[in-house]
Design an enzyme around this catalytic site. Sequence first.
Site, PDB file in Angstrom:
ATOM      1  N   SER A 156       0.831  -1.204   0.000  1.00  0.00           N
ATOM      2  CA  SER A 156       0.000   0.000   0.000  1.00  0.00           C
ATOM      3  C   SER A 156       0.869   1.259   0.000  1.00  0.00           C
ATOM      4  O   SER A 156       1.642   1.473  -0.935  1.00  0.00           O
ATOM      5  CB  SER A 156      -0.957  -0.043   1.188  1.00  0.00           C
ATOM      6  OG  SER A 156      -1.975   0.914   1.063  1.00  0.00           O
ATOM      7  N   ASP A 250     -10.415  -3.423  -5.197  1.00  0.00           N
ATOM      8  CA  ASP A 250      -9.567  -2.390  -4.600  1.00  0.00           C
ATOM      9  C   ASP A 250      -9.426  -1.266  -5.618  1.00  0.00           C
ATOM     10  O   ASP A 250      -9.041  -1.512  -6.761  1.00  0.00           O
ATOM     11  CB  ASP A 250      -8.200  -2.989  -4.271  1.00  0.00           C
ATOM     12  CG  ASP A 250      -7.224  -2.018  -3.614  1.00  0.00           C
ATOM     13  OD1 ASP A 250      -7.485  -0.805  -3.617  1.00  0.00           O
ATOM     14  OD2 ASP A 250      -6.179  -2.475  -3.130  1.00  0.00           O
ATOM     15  N   HIS A 280      -8.175  -4.925  -0.513  1.00  0.00           N
ATOM     16  CA  HIS A 280      -6.991  -4.242   0.017  1.00  0.00           C
ATOM     17  C   HIS A 280      -6.673  -4.774   1.416  1.00  0.00           C
ATOM     18  O   HIS A 280      -7.560  -5.096   2.197  1.00  0.00           O
ATOM     19  CB  HIS A 280      -7.254  -2.738   0.077  1.00  0.00           C
ATOM     20  CG  HIS A 280      -6.015  -1.922   0.253  1.00  0.00           C
ATOM     21  ND1 HIS A 280      -5.157  -1.649  -0.795  1.00  0.00           N
ATOM     22  CD2 HIS A 280      -5.464  -1.331   1.346  1.00  0.00           C
ATOM     23  CE1 HIS A 280      -4.157  -0.916  -0.366  1.00  0.00           C
ATOM     24  NE2 HIS A 280      -4.312  -0.717   0.949  1.00  0.00           N
TER      25      HIS A 280
END
Length: 313
Positions: A156, A250, A280
């Site tokens: 991320s 996502d 995610h």
Amino acid sequence: MTDYSKLIDAETWAFIERTNSFYPPETIDFGIERQRAIYDLMCREFHAGYPDGVTAETGSIDLPDRAIPIRIYRTAAPEAAAMVLYLHGGGYILGGLDSHDDACAELCARTGYELVSVDYRLAPEHPHPAAFEDALAAFEWAAAICKRPIVLAGDSAGGNLAAAVSHATRGHSRMPIGQVLIYPTLGGSGSGRSYVEHAEAPMLTARDLEFYRDIRTGGTPPADIVTLYPLADTDFSGLPPTAIVTAQCDPLSSDGEIYRDRILAAGGKVWWREEPGLVHSFVRGRHMIARARDSFSGIVEAVSALGRREWPY
């Protein structure tokens, strides 16, 4: 509107519901300190412990103006081919050495590589480029003290930082030998495929992304700065071999796809996989979800192969 009841299986829904029980979607509307407290509690609840034989040592990289906390994971007999520098996720405002502790320990155990996790500075106290500067400083420190080549990895926000370091260190004598980016945020357009199809995805929404961006930048993001958005670069040549893993459900998934296409167009080595039905932060659910467990095994294999200077794709 996307029908997630058809895309997401029962195991993944159980993971989403367990996550939301600790970190509900409305947490984004709370103050930063409360968000951090809730996030840290959630991470503790999901902590899976250390695999046998892995030890960890917490220390710091001491710079003239600051210290960067790090945690070094080792097996009893570390694999000598490479070391891993890991940058955690958390929207640039959350997380640290403890939030991704068990995943780092497991990645160390399964690859055999020594792994260094970096606790970079967080926004809003330290807006961009503070996190990037810490990530780059950590890489330069590792390159200076370790004779082994370095594989960059991150999830991320950490995937963003890993990619930014790769772009910044092209041509250096000790540039990374590979990068593994896990559902990274790379600066794709809000009108991109996944941003539109999955704007209201479980676990991460387009509104969440706007919030994290504004906190990181103070509300005025400069779209042309590569250290903020690696996709803003105009040159994708010379990057290290790259493996990218994203989740279908996502909004960030098309960032990985576009990044792959640009590296390929520049003649580089890159592989991208969009994991069907996953969301995610699925790495946190690797012990609950069969699909996530299989994907994490693929991440381990990518880190292992790149550390051996192999290209398995």
